[in-house]
Design a protein around this motif. Structure first.
Motif, short mmCIF file in Angstrom:
data_model
loop_
_atom_site.label_atom_id
_atom_site.label_comp_id
_atom_site.label_asym_id
_atom_site.label_seq_id
_atom_site.Cartn_x
_atom_site.Cartn_y
_atom_site.Cartn_z
N LYS A 97 0.80 -1.25 -0.04
CA LYS A 97 0.01 -0.11 -0.14
C LYS A 97 0.95 1.39 0.08
O LYS A 97 0.57 2.29 -0.79
CB LYS A 97 -1.13 -0.05 1.17
CG LYS A 97 -1.87 0.93 1.22
CD LYS A 97 -2.75 1.14 2.44
CE LYS A 97 -3.57 2.53 2.80
NZ LYS A 97 -4.23 2.83 3.97
N ARG A 103 -2.92 -2.74 -6.60
CA ARG A 103 -3.61 -3.07 -7.87
C ARG A 103 -2.88 -4.09 -8.60
O ARG A 103 -3.21 -5.07 -9.18
CB ARG A 103 -4.13 -1.64 -8.47
CG ARG A 103 -5.30 -2.16 -9.54
CD ARG A 103 -5.94 -0.89 -10.01
NE ARG A 103 -4.71 -0.20 -11.01
CZ ARG A 103 -5.10 0.89 -11.63
NH1 ARG A 103 -6.29 1.36 -11.55
NH2 ARG A 103 -4.26 1.43 -12.54
N PHE A 115 -9.34 -3.70 -9.52
CA PHE A 115 -9.66 -2.31 -9.42
C PHE A 115 -10.82 -2.15 -8.57
O PHE A 115 -11.61 -0.95 -8.13
CB PHE A 115 -9.64 -1.74 -10.56
CG PHE A 115 -10.59 -2.50 -11.60
CD1 PHE A 115 -12.03 -2.52 -11.51
CD2 PHE A 115 -10.05 -3.48 -12.49
CE1 PHE A 115 -12.83 -3.28 -12.23
CE2 PHE A 115 -10.69 -4.14 -13.51
CZ PHE A 115 -12.24 -3.89 -13.29
N TYR A 117 -12.30 -2.10 -5.64
CA TYR A 117 -12.46 -1.56 -4.16
C TYR A 117 -11.24 -0.28 -4.40
O TYR A 117 -11.15 0.45 -3.27
CB TYR A 117 -12.30 -2.19 -2.90
CG TYR A 117 -13.28 -3.41 -2.72
CD1 TYR A 117 -14.63 -2.89 -2.67
CD2 TYR A 117 -12.97 -4.76 -2.94
CE1 TYR A 117 -15.54 -4.08 -2.54
CE2 TYR A 117 -13.86 -5.61 -2.89
CZ TYR A 117 -15.34 -5.25 -2.53
OH TYR A 117 -16.22 -6.43 -2.52
N ILE A 118 -10.76 -0.16 -5.40
CA ILE A 118 -9.79 1.02 -5.52
C ILE A 118 -10.61 2.19 -6.33
O ILE A 118 -10.76 3.47 -6.24
CB ILE A 118 -8.77 0.69 -6.18
CG1 ILE A 118 -7.82 -0.29 -5.35
CG2 ILE A 118 -7.72 1.77 -6.45
CD1 ILE A 118 -6.63 -1.09 -5.85
N ASN A 119 -11.21 1.74 -7.58
CA ASN A 119 -11.63 2.72 -8.66
C ASN A 119 -13.20 2.80 -8.57
O ASN A 119 -13.66 3.60 -9.28
CB ASN A 119 -11.17 2.46 -10.22
CG ASN A 119 -9.59 2.34 -10.01
OD1 ASN A 119 -9.11 1.07 -10.06
ND2 ASN A 119 -9.11 3.45 -10.29
N ILE A 120 -13.70 1.81 -8.21
CA ILE A 120 -15.34 1.71 -8.38
C ILE A 120 -16.07 1.74 -7.05
O ILE A 120 -16.43 2.88 -6.81
CB ILE A 120 -15.95 0.53 -8.96
CG1 ILE A 120 -15.24 0.33 -10.56
CG2 ILE A 120 -17.43 0.39 -9.09
CD1 ILE A 120 -15.57 -0.97 -11.07
N PHE A 121 -15.91 0.79 -6.22
CA PHE A 121 -16.44 0.82 -4.80
C PHE A 121 -15.15 1.19 -3.86
O PHE A 121 -14.72 0.32 -3.22
CB PHE A 121 -17.16 -0.32 -4.38
CG PHE A 121 -18.18 -0.72 -5.38
CD1 PHE A 121 -19.49 0.01 -5.62
CD2 PHE A 121 -17.96 -2.00 -6.22
CE1 PHE A 121 -20.36 -0.42 -6.66
CE2 PHE A 121 -18.92 -2.47 -7.08
CZ PHE A 121 -20.17 -1.63 -7.37
N LYS A 122 -14.85 2.39 -3.62
CA LYS A 122 -13.77 2.53 -2.99
C LYS A 122 -14.14 2.26 -1.47
O LYS A 122 -14.80 2.93 -0.78
CB LYS A 122 -13.44 4.25 -3.06
CG LYS A 122 -13.15 4.69 -4.41
CD LYS A 122 -12.80 6.02 -4.44
CE LYS A 122 -12.53 6.31 -6.03
NZ LYS A 122 -11.92 7.90 -6.26
N SER A 123 -13.24 1.28 -1.12
CA SER A 123 -13.43 0.98 0.49
C SER A 123 -12.08 0.51 0.79
O SER A 123 -11.64 -0.75 0.47
CB SER A 123 -14.35 -0.14 0.45
OG SER A 123 -14.53 -0.87 1.86
N GLU A 124 -11.59 0.97 1.76
CA GLU A 124 -10.13 0.34 2.23
C GLU A 124 -10.36 -0.91 3.11
O GLU A 124 -9.64 -1.58 2.99
CB GLU A 124 -9.59 1.81 3.28
CG GLU A 124 -8.34 1.23 3.79
CD GLU A 124 -7.13 1.00 2.79
OE1 GLU A 124 -6.12 0.15 3.12
OE2 GLU A 124 -7.02 1.75 1.79
N LEU A 127 -11.01 -3.63 0.43
CA LEU A 127 -9.64 -3.83 -0.25
C LEU A 127 -8.70 -4.44 0.54
O LEU A 127 -8.07 -5.44 -0.12
CB LEU A 127 -9.15 -2.44 -0.54
CG LEU A 127 -7.69 -2.45 -1.61
CD1 LEU A 127 -7.95 -3.17 -3.03
CD2 LEU A 127 -7.30 -1.10 -1.63
#
Length: 209
Positions: A97, A103, A115, A117-124, A127
């Motif tokens: 990270k 990714r 991608f 939980y990085i580019n669509i459903f952003k959730s740390e 992810l």
């Protein structure tokens, strides 16, 4: 969106490679790790003493040979020696990270939607959960490898304990004692604004990027 579809295709390519990879020459040993396990320096050092990762990446342009997430059937058939580097999976996640490799790493593990939980459903949270699950699978996949053909080395001991380099020396049946004398020492990366991960220029050199 087109860029994200490229990542899905790349994940498919990694899955195909893992299932059908067949190296047409005798392999002395391969270093395998999910990344963030100090493998780059070991791979560079080992290249001076036997046919390993760098030799085959240069000759056959096999990208990310050291990050195979499971043993290809040909490896079992040819009884290829493997040195597997292990590290606490939470530490691997933190390292990846920090370097912005999450990714790309998921892609090399054969994940088709790195991608998500990085580019669509952003959730740390999701992810991290997804990443750690892939890491667990990575190590479980290599657990099936014949015990006499795989040497498991702990990341924390690799450059701090002499026993580990001696284990590698004996496992590979090496004769040249300079392998032990010139074994690389641990150097903590200085992650300032000019920092470049050592694996990046090495990859560019091998693949003429």
């Amino acid at each position: 969106m087109p860029n994200l579809l490229v990542l899905t295709k790349r994940g498919v390519d990694y899955k195909i490679k893992n299932n059908f990879l067949n190296i047409p020459e005798k392999v002395d040993c391969l270093i395998i790790s999910p990344g963030a396990c100090g493998s780059t320096n070991l791979i560079i050092h080992l290249d001076k003493y036997c046919k390993s990762n760098l030799y085959f990446e240069r000759k056959y342009k096999i990208f990310a040979l050291g990050h195979l997430y499971k043993p290809p059937p040909s490896f079992l058939k040819k009884k290829i020696k493997i040195i597997l580097l292990k590290r606490n999976i939470n530490e691997i996640y933190k390292s990846m990270k920090k370097r912005g490799f999450i990714r790309n790493a998921l892609n090399t593990y054969g994940d088709l939607f790195p991608f998500l939980y990085i580019n669509i459903f952003k959730s740390e949270k999701n992810l991290k959960k997804k990443f750690l699950l892939n890491l667990k699978k990575f190590y479980l996949n290599w657990k099936i490898y014949p015990k006499n053909k795989i040497l498991i080395i702990d990341y924390k001991k690799l450059y701090s304990q002499k026993t580990e380099k001696n284990k590698i020396f004996k496992f590979l049946n090496l004769k040249n004692k300079s392998f032990l004398k010139k074994f690389p020492e641990y150097k903590k990366y200085k992650k300032d604004k000019n920092f470049i991960d050592p694996s990046t220029p090495l990859m560019r050199k091998i693949h003429n990027l």
